[in-house]
Scaffold this motif. Structure first.
Motif, PDB file in Angstrom:
ATOM      1  N   GLU A 168       0.830  -1.200   0.000  1.00  0.00           N
ATOM      2  CA  GLU A 168       0.000   0.000   0.000  1.00  0.00           C
ATOM      3  C   GLU A 168       0.867   1.254   0.000  1.00  0.00           C
ATOM      4  O   GLU A 168       1.643   1.477   0.929  1.00  0.00           O
ATOM      5  N   PHE A 169       0.713   2.069  -1.058  1.00  0.00           N
ATOM      6  CA  PHE A 169       1.397   3.364  -1.106  1.00  0.00           C
ATOM      7  C   PHE A 169       0.649   4.288  -0.155  1.00  0.00           C
ATOM      8  O   PHE A 169      -0.503   4.636  -0.370  1.00  0.00           O
ATOM      9  N   ILE A 170       1.299   4.681   0.940  1.00  0.00           N
ATOM     10  CA  ILE A 170       0.663   5.469   1.986  1.00  0.00           C
ATOM     11  C   ILE A 170       0.603   6.951   1.612  1.00  0.00           C
ATOM     12  O   ILE A 170      -0.463   7.537   1.553  1.00  0.00           O
ATOM     13  N   LYS A 171       1.785   7.565   1.415  1.00  0.00           N
ATOM     14  CA  LYS A 171       1.828   8.999   1.146  1.00  0.00           C
ATOM     15  C   LYS A 171       3.250   9.430   0.833  1.00  0.00           C
ATOM     16  O   LYS A 171       4.199   8.678   1.029  1.00  0.00           O
ATOM     17  N   GLU A 172       3.362  10.662   0.370  1.00  0.00           N
ATOM     18  CA  GLU A 172       4.662  11.321   0.302  1.00  0.00           C
ATOM     19  C   GLU A 172       4.849  12.025   1.632  1.00  0.00           C
ATOM     20  O   GLU A 172       3.948  12.704   2.118  1.00  0.00           O
ATOM     21  N   TRP A 173       6.008  11.823   2.227  1.00  0.00           N
ATOM     22  CA  TRP A 173       6.311  12.446   3.508  1.00  0.00           C
ATOM     23  C   TRP A 173       7.735  12.972   3.456  1.00  0.00           C
ATOM     24  O   TRP A 173       8.694  12.199   3.449  1.00  0.00           O
ATOM     25  N   ARG A 174       7.832  14.287   3.359  1.00  0.00           N
ATOM     26  CA  ARG A 174       9.117  14.973   3.201  1.00  0.00           C
ATOM     27  C   ARG A 174       9.839  14.408   1.982  1.00  0.00           C
ATOM     28  O   ARG A 174       9.245  14.391   0.919  1.00  0.00           O
ATOM     29  N   PRO A 175      11.067  13.894   2.085  1.00  0.00           N
ATOM     30  CA  PRO A 175      11.708  13.406   0.859  1.00  0.00           C
ATOM     31  C   PRO A 175      11.322  11.970   0.504  1.00  0.00           C
ATOM     32  O   PRO A 175      11.844  11.400  -0.443  1.00  0.00           O
ATOM     33  N   PHE A 176      10.397  11.379   1.249  1.00  0.00           N
ATOM     34  CA  PHE A 176      10.094   9.957   1.072  1.00  0.00           C
ATOM     35  C   PHE A 176       8.724   9.716   0.454  1.00  0.00           C
ATOM     36  O   PHE A 176       7.794  10.480   0.663  1.00  0.00           O
ATOM     37  N   ALA A 177       8.618   8.620  -0.278  1.00  0.00           N
ATOM     38  CA  ALA A 177       7.336   8.051  -0.692  1.00  0.00           C
ATOM     39  C   ALA A 177       7.222   6.751   0.095  1.00  0.00           C
ATOM     40  O   ALA A 177       8.030   5.829  -0.076  1.00  0.00           O
ATOM     41  N   VAL A 178       6.247   6.676   0.983  1.00  0.00           N
ATOM     42  CA  VAL A 178       6.163   5.592   1.969  1.00  0.00           C
ATOM     43  C   VAL A 178       5.214   4.507   1.496  1.00  0.00           C
ATOM     44  O   VAL A 178       4.074   4.779   1.122  1.00  0.00           O
ATOM     45  N   VAL A 179       5.696   3.263   1.542  1.00  0.00           N
ATOM     46  CA  VAL A 179       4.910   2.092   1.150  1.00  0.00           C
ATOM     47  C   VAL A 179       4.828   1.144   2.342  1.00  0.00           C
ATOM     48  O   VAL A 179       5.843   0.776   2.929  1.00  0.00           O
TER      49      VAL A 179
END
Length: 57
Positions: free
Chosen positions: A26-37
């Protein structure tokens, strides 16, 4: 306990969406420099843009 790992990429959002499509994560969100899965209940892959890659030995 491992709760995340940073994955260097050329395009963090494109890579995160690829892992979502191919592996069903699940792709959660963009958070600062990260794309969180979200991989599972306790682990995320945090994709980060990296311009230059250094090989590991």
């Amino acid at each position: 306990m491992l709760n995340h790992t940073i994955v260097p990429t050329k395009d963090n959002v494109q890579s995160a969406k690829f892992y979502e499509e191919i592996f069903g994560f699940e792709f959660i969100k963009e958070w600062r420099p990260f794309a969180v899965v979200k991989v599972n209940e306790s682990l995320t892959f945090d994709f980060m843009n990296k311009g230059k890659f250094i090989p590991y030995s």
